[in-house]
Design an enzyme around this catalytic site. Structure first.
Site, PDB file in Angstrom:
ATOM      1  CG  ASP A  89       6.925   1.379   1.423  1.00  0.00           C
ATOM      2  OD1 ASP A  89       7.701   0.705   2.109  1.00  0.00           O
ATOM      3  OD2 ASP A  89       5.904   1.933   1.891  1.00  0.00           O
ATOM      4  CG  ASP A 141       6.518   2.619   8.760  1.00  0.00           C
ATOM      5  OD1 ASP A 141       7.045   3.370   7.931  1.00  0.00           O
ATOM      6  OD2 ASP A 141       5.830   1.629   8.450  1.00  0.00           O
TER       7      ASP A 141
HETATM    8  C1  DGJ Z   1       5.090   1.928   4.824  1.00  0.00           C
HETATM    9  C2  DGJ Z   1       5.925   3.165   4.834  1.00  0.00           C
HETATM   10  O1  DGJ Z   1       6.996   3.034   5.699  1.00  0.00           O
HETATM   11  C3  DGJ Z   1       5.038   4.350   5.186  1.00  0.00           C
HETATM   12  O2  DGJ Z   1       5.803   5.505   5.318  1.00  0.00           O
HETATM   13  C4  DGJ Z   1       4.029   4.487   4.117  1.00  0.00           C
HETATM   14  O3  DGJ Z   1       4.638   4.810   2.907  1.00  0.00           O
HETATM   15  C5  DGJ Z   1       3.215   3.213   3.988  1.00  0.00           C
HETATM   16  N1  DGJ Z   1       4.039   2.066   3.822  1.00  0.00           N
HETATM   17  C6  DGJ Z   1       2.276   3.300   2.827  1.00  0.00           C
HETATM   18  O4  DGJ Z   1       1.627   2.123   2.591  1.00  0.00           O
END
Ligand code: DGJ
Length: 739
Positions: A477, A547
């Site tokens: 990430d 997301d």
């Molecule tokens: C952003 C990601 O896109 C989410 O899926 C998740 O992993 C969060 N960060 C976790 O902090």
């Protein structure tokens, strides 16, 4: 496949396209043609024709018709009468910015080598590609530039990049270094750009080109949610299934700029590459600079065809070959199920349930390390959170593996929290300008990835966890953009190298990890699609598209993403309702009917589901497994766009390579009173085969479904295990060839 060289002429021919350029009278390179394949001949005076204009700069007094402003150039410089934006800029020690890249020689090689230190295309079979390298030289500064062109004829793809080498004895400052310039003879194009925002990525916008500059770019240190580096130029009458289009993309994850310049004569200049804003590179004598690669692809068969050929090309010539054709596991991720509130016992319950319904991979998301219980601490401390996993992460991993599930972990390698052990030990590792305020974002700061010691530290930490847990998958990430960029390791004259060096550091870490652990599947993520690009795809065969897990907003996001990236790259999850991003309540079947078209995953607490709901999930998983090959690697067709026509209706389709099985997703967002009669025109079927659709009594020829269409009744009775709902309705049509 052929690259023809005829005196001053270069002709790169693929299955359906021709790319022509020549050495001009002044020794520089001039573009002649890019478009539908034409016969080769030894000269194309017609394509080079120009008219002499009074009061325009001419190259020499005795060649008044050689006017740079009128020429289609191949890699234009600044300040010599062209007046359009250049492809590169270099500053000599005396401050002058003039240069003249004159042709020296060329070389043709079979195949395509990977670029060192940058993600790039490759040809494992040299017969699949041919590379032309043209060497140019500026006689005053001794700057040598090699323009590289590789054709992959089967996919109508051309790869371009430029390599700069200082052959002189004084340092030069490179102020711009585009990957590609393309001058087209007219401006009769629509520009398809894929802009967006967090939770709203890749929203297609289609505009007709207008006079002057139009551009998309990023200055965020990542390719960004706001503007994807991919773009398409299509003729105004080009549709999904007919017409000409040229796709452009960059194999790059940092600051980029895609500039389009329509000039006074309605010709179009396209320049793509590293964003020249806040970029310089010191070229010491004998040192080199390599640009990222640009991907260019031509079609005369519409946008679906363009996307299909690009998608197939990436699987064969860009993605980690270990995963190129490998089916992606159905995963469950605990993020939306638990956020930070979990421990070993809670997660194991989810895992047991997951195993029972056929899920294959458990992904432990953010919060398993350091003291992390919310997003304020512990980034950088890549050791287990003892409170949540009292017996260690290896013990937990073993339990997951014992259930027969694969095990995946979340990392955010490039980041650091001030509240972390790493920060106490290495405050100097944080990106920031001396004596300046540091801007936090999501309570976190960025590690200086230009430093080899930082990359080495991360490599060791992550490697140790992979080995301890026998990890199968990593979600990498990246949840903030770069500010106050500065590295204490770089001298002042090199500070504007930071952005590019940062992304080279990220690539280096990826390279080390994927080389040491080739069997680990990486999924890239940057708060969803904040770094959804080809640079990432080289290392991480799949990526978290957004997301936003709401099925209805996902329709646009996945539809928009599909123009430039294959379904096998697109992570798509079924989550709980009301949806966490939109509050929308959609039927479980609709959520599935959207998430099937990608790498299916679940992101909800399945221990809270009722028994009938669990049975439904089990059936979804069985169904997906049966058709997974087609969902992930089949030919994808966009049928009804949420960005054009009636945005209430969306449809897409996948077909297997034998054209014996196809699956159509048809989505009606809001119910309509007394709607018009509608037909859906399918694509990619064998016109002579007879297909059965779901359990309908009538069978259909392929040509009938493609040309006469499938009548969509007002009330759809015969659909795949899909609940009938008024709003947010989704239908799946499964087509099987009977003959
Ligand atoms: C952003 C990601 O896109 C989410 O899926 C998740 O992993 C969060 N960060 C976790 O902090």
């Amino acid at each position: 496949m052929t690259i023809y060289v005829d005196k001053n002429l270069f002709h790169l021919q693929t299955r359906n396209s021709s790319y022509l350029f020549q050495i001009m009278a002044n020794g520089e390179l001039g573009q002649l043609y890019y478009g539908r394949r034409i016969h080769h001949k030894s000269a194309y005076h017609n394509l080079a024709q120009r008219e002499q204009h009074d009061a325009m700069a001419s190259w020499t007094l005795d060649q008044p018709d050689f006017q740079p402003e009128m020429l289609k150039q191949e890699y234009a410089s600044l300040g010599k009468g062209d007046f359009r934006y250049p492809a590169y800029q270099v500053q000599a020690p005396d401050g002058s910015r003039i240069s003249e890249l004159v042709y020296q020689d060329y070389q043709i090689t079979q195949g395509k080598q990977r670029l060192p230190h940058l993600p790039s295309t490759f040809a494992n079979d040299p017969q699949t590609a041919q590379t032309l390298s043209i060497t140019l030289m500026d006689a005053v500064t001794h700057l040598q530039v090699q323009l590289n062109y590789t054709i992959f004829p089967k996919f109508d793809v051309l790869i371009r990049s430029a390599a700069f080498k200082n052959q002189g004895i004084h340092s030069l400052m490179l102020k711009q270094a585009a990957s590609c310039q393309l001058d087209l003879p007219d401006a009769h194009y629509d520009w398809l750009q894929f802009s967006g925002a967090w939770a709203r990525e890749c929203q297609l916008q289609r505009h007709h080109l207008h006079c002057g500059q139009q551009a998309t770019s990023s200055l965020r240190g990542a390719s960004s949610h706001q503007a994807n580096p991919a773009m398409i130029l299509a003729r105004p009458d080009t549709t999904e299934n007919t017409g000409e289009a040229i796709g452009f993309n960059l194999i790059y994850s940092g600051n980029f700029a895609n500039q389009i310049d329509v000039d006074q004569f309605q010709t179009t200049r396209i320049i793509t590459g590293i964003n020249p804003e806040d970029f310089t590179w010191q070229l010491k004598p004998q040192s080199s600079f390599q640009t990222p690669e640009a991907v260019i692809s031509y079609t005369n068969q519409g946008l679906n065809n363009l996307s299909q050929q690009l998608g197939a090309f990436y699987q064969q010539h860009l993605v980690n070959q270990h995963f190129a054709q490998q089916l992606r596991p159905i995963l469950i991720n605990n993020w939306e199920a638990t956020y930070f509130d979990f421990d070993e016992t809670k997660l194991l319950k989810i895992c047991r349930q997951a195993q029972k319904i056929g899920i294959e991979l458990f992904v432990l998301d953010d919060g398993w390390f350091g003291q992390r219980d919310d997003d304020t601490t512990s980034l950088g401390d890549w050791f287990v959170n003892q409170r949540k996993f009292p017996h260690g992460i290896d013990h937990f991993a073993q339990k997951v593996h014992d259930l027969g599930l694969q095990f995946g972990l979340w990392f955010e390698p490039e980041m650091i929290s001030q509240a972390s052990r790493l920060y106490q030990q290495h405050p100097d590792w944080v990106v920031g300008a001396p004596h300046r305020h540091l801007t936090p974002s999501r309570n976190q700061f960025v590690l200086d990835m230009t430093r080899t010691d930082v990359v080495q530290y991360l490599y060791e930490q992550i490697s140790a966890i992979i080995e301890q847990t026998h990890l199968d998958y990593i979600k990498w990430d990246m949840n903030r953009n770069l500010t106050e960029i500065y590295s204490t390791q770089l001298p002042p004259v090199q500070q504007q190298e930071f952005n590019h060096r940062y992304i080279l550091g990220v690539y280096h870490l990826y390279e080390l990890l994927t080389t040491k652990f080739p069997q680990v599947l990486f999924e890239s993520c940057a708060s969803g699609g904040g770094r959804f690009d080809l640079g990432m795809m080289y290392y991480a065969p799949q990526a978290w598209v957004s997301d936003n897990t709401d099925a209805i907003t996902r329709l646009k996001i996945q539809y928009g993403t599909s123009y430039n990236y294959p379904l096998a790259m697109m992570g798509a999850h079924i989550s709980a309702v009301p949806n966490d991003q939109t509050g929308r309540i959609t039927p479980l079947a609709t959520r599935a009917a959207v998430a099937y078209f990608g790498d299916l995953g679940y992101e909800l607490d399945i221990t809270k589901l009722s028994s009938p709901e669990l049975q439904t999930l089990k059936k979804q998983i069985q169904f997906y497994k049966k058709y997974r090959q087609i969902f992930q690697f089949g030919k994808f067709y966009r049928l009804l766009s949420p960005f054009a026509g009636d945005p209430n209706l969306v449809s897409w389709q996948v077909v297997n390579s034998q054209q014996t099985v196809a699956i159509v997703g048809y989505y009606r967002i809001l119910n309509e009173p007394n709607p018009p009669y509608r037909r859906l025109y399918l694509q990619g079927l064998d016109p002579n085969r007879i297909y059965q659709i779901n359990d309908l009594e009538e069978n259909f020829y392929g040509d009938e479904l493609m040309h006469a269409g499938l009548f969509i009744p007002r009330l759809l009775h015969s659909t795949m295990h899909v609940e009938q709902t008024a709003d947010f309705n989704a239908q799946l049509f499964l087509l099987r060839a009977l003959s």
